[in-house]
Design an enzyme around this catalytic site. Structure first.
Site, PDB file in Angstrom:
ATOM      1  N   LEU D 236       0.822  -1.203   0.000  1.00 19.62           N
ATOM      2  CA  LEU D 236       0.000   0.000   0.000  1.00 19.62           C
ATOM      3  C   LEU D 236       0.864   1.264   0.000  1.00 19.62           C
ATOM      4  O   LEU D 236       1.780   1.393   0.827  1.00 19.62           O
ATOM      5  CB  LEU D 236      -0.901  -0.017   1.235  1.00 19.62           C
ATOM      6  CG  LEU D 236      -2.109   0.932   1.200  1.00 19.62           C
ATOM      7  CD1 LEU D 236      -3.082   0.535   0.094  1.00 19.62           C
ATOM      8  CD2 LEU D 236      -2.813   0.925   2.543  1.00 19.62           C
ATOM      9  N   ASP D 237       0.592   2.171  -0.926  1.00 17.54           N
ATOM     10  CA  ASP D 237       1.287   3.470  -1.008  1.00 17.54           C
ATOM     11  C   ASP D 237       2.782   3.341  -1.285  1.00 17.54           C
ATOM     12  O   ASP D 237       3.549   4.285  -1.070  1.00 17.54           O
ATOM     13  CB  ASP D 237       1.084   4.290   0.285  1.00 17.54           C
ATOM     14  CG  ASP D 237      -0.387   4.510   0.596  1.00 17.54           C
ATOM     15  OD1 ASP D 237      -1.183   4.549  -0.363  1.00 17.54           O
ATOM     16  OD2 ASP D 237      -0.732   4.617   1.782  1.00 17.54           O
TER      17      ASP D 237
END
Lengths: 293, 293, 293, 293
Positions: D236-237
């Site tokens: 994530l990210d």
């Protein structure tokens, strides 16, 4: 710029600079139960012009514990503070600004303002949108806002402007935003709304004032283009500048691409200028602005 | 913009646009053992001007495996590729550019360049600095660079310029940088160094061309100021723009403060322009530049 | 930010927010003949945290017509205004700040501050520069400033820091600027100068806190890099941020080039932070700053 | 970045760096009547990593005088050029990208893309918009685009995602844009669309990865906030960053105001990333991007 929780009023003052102004204003507000939540001041005396200078003050205060209603507060302030200091002043914030939008065919500036209004970023009412073309009707009506088309034919310009001004008068607007409205307003029209007509010019003024700024920017080979929001005055593109911004370009960007890149700057510059105006952050002094951000 | 590890040469080309240019150039380079490490191209044909367009090409290549020395490579390229395509071209990178700096009294642009030169950010030789004042002698000599003062007295301007030009000729400079040199050069002087004199103007051209741009920016009440690096031409402040940048200002900034804020923009804009020029990234086309960054 | 013509003092206040603060302060100043030339205020109450909030006030005033000297004014203010409102406060501007600069080997941040000092952009005295290396001696001494080298050897860190602190104490400095000083200060050292040690970190904090931020920025492939000026605290790179700025980069920029691009941002961010600090524009609140620009 | 007048194709190549690649490609294109209108190249060899490096090439060419159709051209290129150089490559531009938009409740990123699509700034088809909420139905349908709502209930997440993936498969989309879609996608979903899911994160990554970046930016007291468009990956990210941009904030901006200021950056960053992706300007290399602007 945060919004205070309680209903707030704003006192907007300009006057000849001299000692005691802030003391007098803050004493008055304190004694009547106003709680100052933001205050900004500026004096031209400190531009080294030697002169006494002009003083500008914006005070935002909470009204939860006022001992008077705003009308009474205003009249007391006028006699007790404003007159002795020879102030130009007004009390603001007790009514929601009524803003008319005017646009011709291009949608980006208009939509930006309508989006922000719908998203409650702009605390205004929009009683009407006026255009000289049908192009944007569907866009505007989708927001539930009346859309008036007043076309400009050869020789009908004066009549059309009279009709526009009648609509604006009926709507009792506080501000007119020219969101890419491609008609020149008469001096009479502009004089009717001093510092109350905001225009967006699609160049970094004073560069490329007048027609086709993007074409001329391309011809000159500048490496940065911009947009300028200013108050409309008799002198086209010469009014007090409220806000400007820029975007970097390169030799690869032809005129059409400058137009496209410029759209983003135009709409954000115009939106900021409108926001600051309706929050009473913009003071006009001669042909310049003082903006308390 | 990374620097290749091996010694590199650059081929700089402009010619009428037509198919096959890239193929011919890259075939030639490949066959002689050149390894292309960077290539940038641009054609004005894609400005929608309809015309055939002008083609620009910058090729940087490693020379570790060349089968010819650069002189032989150049002469072969001239006859085999450049002539058939009617190219204006040159081979660059085999000698370190000799750059003369000229300044009057203010130090920021001059120091910026000297400092970048000393930390090897600018791969140039600086044979001399010329000024019309003594002011900056200590600063310049601290860098071990000869500092020549040629003052301009009433009626001596022509004689002074002749002396300046003699110094520059003796020093065999490739580039002249006017780092806030506050004297106007004659057309003859400028014609002697076409696209080889870089000037920094302390405004966001075309806004505030001419004298006292900061004072006029203050009077106009702009919200952003800037600086512009351009090649000097006969028309003052009208030459091809290489680079521009800006900084945000407010009503609180008087003229002196604009001057201070402007210094930072001036020096970085000028330094970038000089860097790109000496790396052969700047092509002049009419009164505009193509900059391959 | 214009400088008033007459000698000015600054009153710097923070206290629990409540009505009447501005009224009391401005009444006091007016009655003693102070002419307010700039005033900025802020209250955390309007961060919607519901709480009463913390109030911050910076008032700059001319002293031409004061009826007391600054010492007497201060003691009167303390008893009559500050105590009733439970203010943390001080009166500033009557002495020129003494600032020590510390650097290791890289020159860009140090030179930037020395240039601005010499150009009278920074109204400070610089009694000394301290380094743990000889590298920058010539640069510093060219400005006529004493340069002290206190090297850090294995196991001598504590002794070296003691010597540094002794030098700083003798020099009676008001502010310490770590202009790329690559040694970690002890908690004791930092505690001795609360909110009086400004450090420049070569990344856009909180991104890439700690070592080699440019290398890690390159690894992560960010498209923008930055620099952060903050007050040194016990927690490395976690102190209150004063100023940040950024510059755009691309895939073409390797680590070395990020370092080069970063230099420009580092030095201007640090210079702005120092300027604002010595102009008393920076208030610390918890781990954040209020900056009145 | 101008669009050539004639229909154009793009050749997108990455391969081990070695001499002769450009020569081989340009010779092939020239011999088949392709007219190169833009070419960009990059090699990681010049990141000073010593290694042979990875070579990236984007060639845009006009097809007016091709001697083969694009299918035949591709097969010839594959055997004659791509295979010998061990290229990963594709020919692009002969079909209009099909892009699915996904959003939850906030409209700004979604509207920005729909609006640019309607004004033909984005040369894509948008077969559908998918949301987990009804909120944006009217906005989307006003553009004449099918709006599918697939709510996520406790325990239905897997079923919902399966339904989403079925819709996307039926729509045969080339790209998925998460325009503030506030649901985490499964690794399986992401693996199905490698480097073909663009997400906008409302912070300047790697700062404030994860939840509530604006709240955390406010807590940390940063002076600049930003937004990041990246390809979604399992982490994530952490995916390859395509574009970032920032906006300056101050102590006066509370969390809500950061959210408002961030909207403008988010939408323009996402729009640029999508534009560059559909114009085949973005290459993924490891966890980084090469963006030919």
């Amino acid at each position: 710029m945060t919004t205070p929780s309680a209903p707030a009023l704003r006192l907007l003052i300009q006057c000849p600079d001299r000692p005691g102004i802030v003391a007098a204003v803050s004493k008055f507000l304190f004694e009547h139960g106003a709680n100052i939540v933001q205050a900004d001041q500026y004096s031209t005396a400190f531009e080294g012009d030697g002169g006494a200078g002009r003083f500008f003050l914006r005070v935002e205060f909470e009204t939860g514990h006022l001992d008077l209603d705003s009308a009474a507060l205003a009249s007391r302030f006028g006699s007790e503070v404003a007159t002795p200091f020879a102030m130009e002043w007004r009390l603001s914030g007790d009514h929601r600004p009524r803003v008319a939008l005017m646009a011709s065919r291009t949608d980006h500036c208009l939509l930006e303002l309508l989006w922000r209004w719908r998203r409650h970023e702009l605390a205004i009412d929009i009683p009407l949108v006026i255009s000289n073309h049908e192009t944007l009707r569907a866009d505007v009506e989708a927001f539930g806002i009346p859309f008036h088309v007043l076309p400009v034919m050869a020789g009908t310009k004066a009549k059309q402007e009279a009709a526009v001004r009648a609509l604006l008068k009926d709507a009792a607007v506080d501000l007119i935003v020219l969101a890419r409205y491609m008609q020149i307003l008469s001096g009479e029209f502009i004089a009717e709304y001093p510092a109350r007509i905001i225009n967006i010019h699609h160049s970094f003024l004073p560069a490329f004032a007048g027609a086709d700024p993007y074409g001329r920017a391309f011809e000159r080979g500048v490496k940065i283009i911009g947009a300028t929001a200013h108050y409309a005055t008799q002198d086209l593109d010469e009014g007090p500048i409220i806000e400007q911004d820029v975007v970097r370009v390169s030799h690869r960007d032809d005129r059409d691409h400058l137009v496209r890149l410029g759209r983003e700057v135009e709409r954000s510059v115009l939106a900021r200028a409108v926001q600051w105006h309706i929050e009473d952050r913009v003071f006009v002094h001669g042909n310049k602005t003082v903006v308390f951000r």
